[in-house]
Structure formats: C-alpha cells, structure tokens
Design a protein around this motif. Structure first.
Motif, PDB file in Angstrom:
ATOM      1  N   PRO A 195     -69.543  59.135  -6.730  1.00  0.00           N
ATOM      2  CA  PRO A 195     -69.872  58.578  -5.411  1.00  0.00           C
ATOM      3  C   PRO A 195     -69.279  57.190  -5.149  1.00  0.00           C
ATOM      4  N   PHE A 196     -68.889  56.489  -6.211  1.00  0.00           N
ATOM      5  CA  PHE A 196     -68.355  55.150  -6.029  1.00  0.00           C
ATOM      6  C   PHE A 196     -67.014  54.963  -6.760  1.00  0.00           C
ATOM      7  N   ILE A 197     -66.273  53.968  -6.320  1.00  0.00           N
ATOM      8  CA  ILE A 197     -65.001  53.568  -6.918  1.00  0.00           C
ATOM      9  C   ILE A 197     -65.184  52.177  -7.500  1.00  0.00           C
ATOM     10  N   ILE A 198     -64.668  51.959  -8.705  1.00  0.00           N
ATOM     11  CA  ILE A 198     -64.703  50.622  -9.289  1.00  0.00           C
ATOM     12  C   ILE A 198     -63.596  49.797  -8.627  1.00  0.00           C
ATOM     13  N   LYS A 199     -64.006  48.828  -7.808  1.00  0.00           N
ATOM     14  CA  LYS A 199     -63.031  48.012  -7.084  1.00  0.00           C
ATOM     15  C   LYS A 199     -62.544  46.852  -7.932  1.00  0.00           C
ATOM     16  N   LEU A 209     -68.478  47.870  -6.897  1.00  0.00           N
ATOM     17  CA  LEU A 209     -68.233  49.280  -6.605  1.00  0.00           C
ATOM     18  C   LEU A 209     -68.218  49.468  -5.093  1.00  0.00           C
ATOM     19  N   VAL A 210     -67.338  50.334  -4.623  1.00  0.00           N
ATOM     20  CA  VAL A 210     -67.312  50.662  -3.190  1.00  0.00           C
ATOM     21  C   VAL A 210     -67.451  52.171  -3.021  1.00  0.00           C
ATOM     22  N   LYS A 211     -67.961  52.569  -1.875  1.00  0.00           N
ATOM     23  CA  LYS A 211     -68.212  53.988  -1.608  1.00  0.00           C
ATOM     24  C   LYS A 211     -66.916  54.788  -1.643  1.00  0.00           C
TER      25      LYS A 211
END
Length: 476
Positions: A195-199, A209-211
């Motif tokens: 559900p999230f991306i490690i920014k 983290l971003v969606k």
C-alpha cells in the motif's frame, strides 16, 4: 545436562497509541514516533523491528495473517495453494492483476526472482528460506511451485516474513551495481506492490512513506506516513499529548497507563510476537548446578513483574509458546513464586550461604514497555532473599549483545522477537542445539533436539501439540 530458562513476561499487549481528537498533524498524513533500529529497508536484509514494520507496508507476501490470529494463514498475493501428497511441493496460484508501484504486473517470475535473490544475498533473514527451500520455479505466469527439503509443519508461516516478500524484478535489476542484486539501492528505496512506497530514509531523522497509486487492494486512508526517529520515550509522550504525533511505538507501560484517561488518545491493544526472558549460562558456576537454576526460577516474583512493573500490560508464562499459537499453555504447572522452596533448593545444591553473580542487560526501556533498571532491581531483591547477591550491569545495547552473543554473561535479561508466527520459531531458538539463543547460553540437550525436530515435521496438529507440551516441560 538440562538448562532452565526463566520466562517472566511473554506478551506486551499495547503496541501503539493513536491521537484521535486534537492532533495538529494534517489529516492525510500519519506521523508515527518510533525508535528506528533499521539497518536496511531491503526486504531481503531487513531483520530489525522497525525495518520489518516498514517492509510490511511496502511489499506483499504470498500469504498473510489477520490481526491477533496467528493460527491460520490467509491469501496474500496468492489466491490459493495446495501441497503434494508427499508434503514436499507447495504450489501457489497468484492473484491476477496485481501491480507493483511501478505499474509492472506481478507475475510468477517476480516471485522466483525474489526468493532466489534473498537466498543469494544471504544476509540476516536469508536462513528462513534457506533451511526449507530446495527449489522454486514458475509453472506458468501465475503459478509458482516451491519444493522444500523435507515435509514441514511450519513452512507456510515462514512466508509471512518480509524475506519472502515479492520485489519488482524489472526495477531491481535496473538498479543493480556490480552484481549486488540491487541491494544498495533497495536499502532506502522500495520496489514492491504494497500500500505504500518508501520515498526516503534520513538516518537519525525518519522514514517517509507515500501512498502507492497502483495498489491493488483497498486504498490507504492517508497519503503519507512519517516515521520519526525519537529515541526518548518522554519526548514521544509529550509529542503525543501536544498532537505532534498520531501514534507512538516507544512508550513505557507506565506512560501508557498515564495516557489512558486522556480523551484525545486511544490505546490500541494487539498481540505481538515478543517474549522477555531471564537466561542462565550453564557454563558459569554455579549455574551448572540444576538445583541452583531451579532455585532462581522459584525465587522470582513473576506477578509482581507483570502487575507492578509492567502495570498489568502483559502475561506471565512458564513456557515459550505465546498466546495465539498452536501449543500455547497458560500454565505448565512447573514452577511459580515460592521463596521457601527456592531456599530449600539452594540448601540441597550446597549453596545455603548463597553466592555472588552478575546480571547483565541493556539500559533504559525495553520493547516490553519496562524500564530495565527497575526490572533488574526487582530480580536483585528477589534473589537476595534466598542468599544470592546480584551485581547489576547495564550496558548500551550493542555492548550488551556483544557479551551475550559471545557467551560472556552469567544471568541476562533479553527479548526475543519471532521471525514468523509458529511455535517452532520459539521452541527451536531456545531449546534446539545450535539455536540462536540456546548457543549463547551453552545449552544442548539431544533428547530435546529429537522432540523439536519431530514436531517440526509433524503435520497432525494434535500430535504436534503433545510434542510441544513435552518439549516445554523439559526446556522450562
């Protein structure tokens, strides 16, 4: 020779506190306070509490477990699976249409690549796959066959660890350098379907983290998660009260109870996979004497630890298998707080006049929610009552672990966090010859080894529970 561990706090139930009323943070951003202990955010390497938690939100695994229920695996990115009659081949059928954050479709080739990558990198959690997986191949675009080395009662549960998470093979290969399998890049980036991306990850500051806009499941309710690295529990508490944090993972149990009546804060309870223990190194005299070890385990006020120090947030257990797992027993009827019996055992052991010994642990608060200096003092007082003079040694975490891992401690307080939700991952580390904790305390018992090995391949749950009952009565 038999060695006894004393297990005094098996579960810490309060995992987080969420501000629900007067938070100053934007509603689309979740701000979390944590003590970040991560070394890498690559799922093939992640082996610390904070790195594992982060990876669980950025990647998917073949199977999942539902909150509070570790007894039954549910479909993750695999919609179904079956096992061959001989128990050696596990076939997983993937959900169609699952996409990585990049937009690439997740296929069987990505699963094969991810498993082979983790085993080839061969760090931290790699053993979780290596001890079971013999071969893995893509049968077709959406079917994966995993051949294991021998029938296993716990193999399916190992697939919940991030080391078995699926990475986007195309993206990772594009970031490989000098044959590193993309490890350098994935240390602070992600290539998952979660559900999230490690920014970003700024060391000693926090993780962002971003969606994931391409997430295949229910959309996250926030657009961004900021995990702030806040070492001091008092600081986290103040930030919660001010509304500068939405959630905290680093409070002591006393702080949690202090916040319980704050109408702006909700206490969310959940079972974790951690146990606290008092270990005894049988290479250190007089701990080589079984009656001395029995005396120590009967001298400790376990209810006092749970009710006074842990503020009632936890469970005292005699065994090593936690609540929620197959083989859990609230009581084994083996021992309890009995100072008079402890004194008699000291007399029978030839130590009626007592002895001196050192108890070593790290300093400050632990993941059990206890202040370790307070816990050490209580144990020191309990053992003084039966003639044992305890010298307390509180060290920085790294210094403590170095002593412990090199078998230099006499008594020690530690915390074990499971690698996967199965009783094998509790009984084996503590009781099996060469187990990660048993070896640090110089323990080996061939008879117990046989029971643990038999339970690991026993597919009948009822028979397996009987084996674990037998194992825990020997171990504890």
């Amino acid at each position: 020779m038999k060695k006894y561990f004393v297990f005094f706090l098996v579960l810490t139930f309060v995992l987080s506190l969420s501000v629900i009323g007067m938070a100053k943070t934007p509603k689309n951003i979740l701000v979390v306070g944590d003590r970040i202990d991560a070394v890498s955010l690559d799922p093939a390497v992640a082996y610390e509490f904070s790195s594992v938690n982060t990876c669980m939100n950025a990647y998917d695994t073949l199977i999942i477990y539902k909150a509070g229920d570790f007894s039954t695996p549910y479909p993750g990115i695999a919609e179904s699976w079956e096992v061959s009659p001989d128990g050696l081949t596990w076939t997983f059928h993937l959900k169609k249409g699952v996409r990585f954050a990049s937009g690439n479709e997740l296929t069987a080739e990505d699963v094969v690549y991810s498993f082979k990558r983790a085993m080839a990198i061969n760090k931290g959690p790699a053993w979780i796959l290596q001890e079971n997986v013999k071969d893995i191949k893509a049968v077709d675009k959406y079917t994966v066959a995993i051949t294991i080395k021998q029938p296993s009662a716990y193999f399916i549960s190992t697939l919940y660890n991030p080391v078995a998470a699926v990475v986007d093979s195309k993206v990772v290969k594009a970031h490989e350098k000098d044959g590193d399998w993309g490890e350098g890049w994935l240390t602070d980036h992600s290539a998952g379907s979660g559900p999230f991306i490690i920014k970003s990850w700024e060391r000693n500051v926090g993780i962002t983290l971003v969606k994931n806009p391409n997430y295949w499941g229910p959309a996250p309710k926030v657009d961004k998660v900021l995990i702030r690295d806040i070492k001091e529990a008092n600081t986290q508490k103040m930030m919660l009260e001010k509304g500068d944090l939405d959630m905290s993972f680093g409070l002591t149990n006393e702080m949690k109870l202090d916040l319980k009546n704050n109408s702006d804060i909700e206490m969310v309870k959940g079972v974790n996979l951690r146990i606290g223990y008092l270990g005894m190194n049988i290479l250190k005299k007089p701990l080589d004497n079984v009656k001395v070890r029995q005396a120590i385990r009967n001298a400790i006020d376990y209810d006092g630890i749970v009710n006074k120090l842990a503020k009632g947030i936890g469970i005292r257990m005699e065994g090593v298998i936690i609540k929620g797992l197959l083989g859990y027993r609230p009581s084994l009827g083996i021992y309890g707080y009995n100072p008079e019996k402890a004194k008699q055992l000291m007399k029978e052991a030839g130590y009626e006049d007592g002895f001196e010994i050192t108890l070593t642990t790290s300093s400050g608060s632990s993941s059990m929610g206890l202040i370790l200096e307070d816990l050490g003092a209580l144990i020191q007082s309990n053992l003084a009552a039966i003639g044992i003079k305890v010298k307390l040694q509180f060290l920085a975490g790294s210094a403590y672990l170095q002593l412990y891992r090199n078998k230099k401690t006499e008594l020690n307080i530690g915390v074990w966090g499971a690698d996967y939700p199965d009783p094998h991952n509790f009984v084996q580390p503590f009781g099996r010859t060469g187990g990660s904790l048993a070896k640090r305390l110089s323990y080996s018992n061939p008879a117990l080894d046989k029971i643990i090995d038999k339970a690991a391949v026993e597919l009948d749950p009822i028979s397996r529970v009987k084996l674990y009952d037998e194992a825990q009565k020997i171990l504890c």
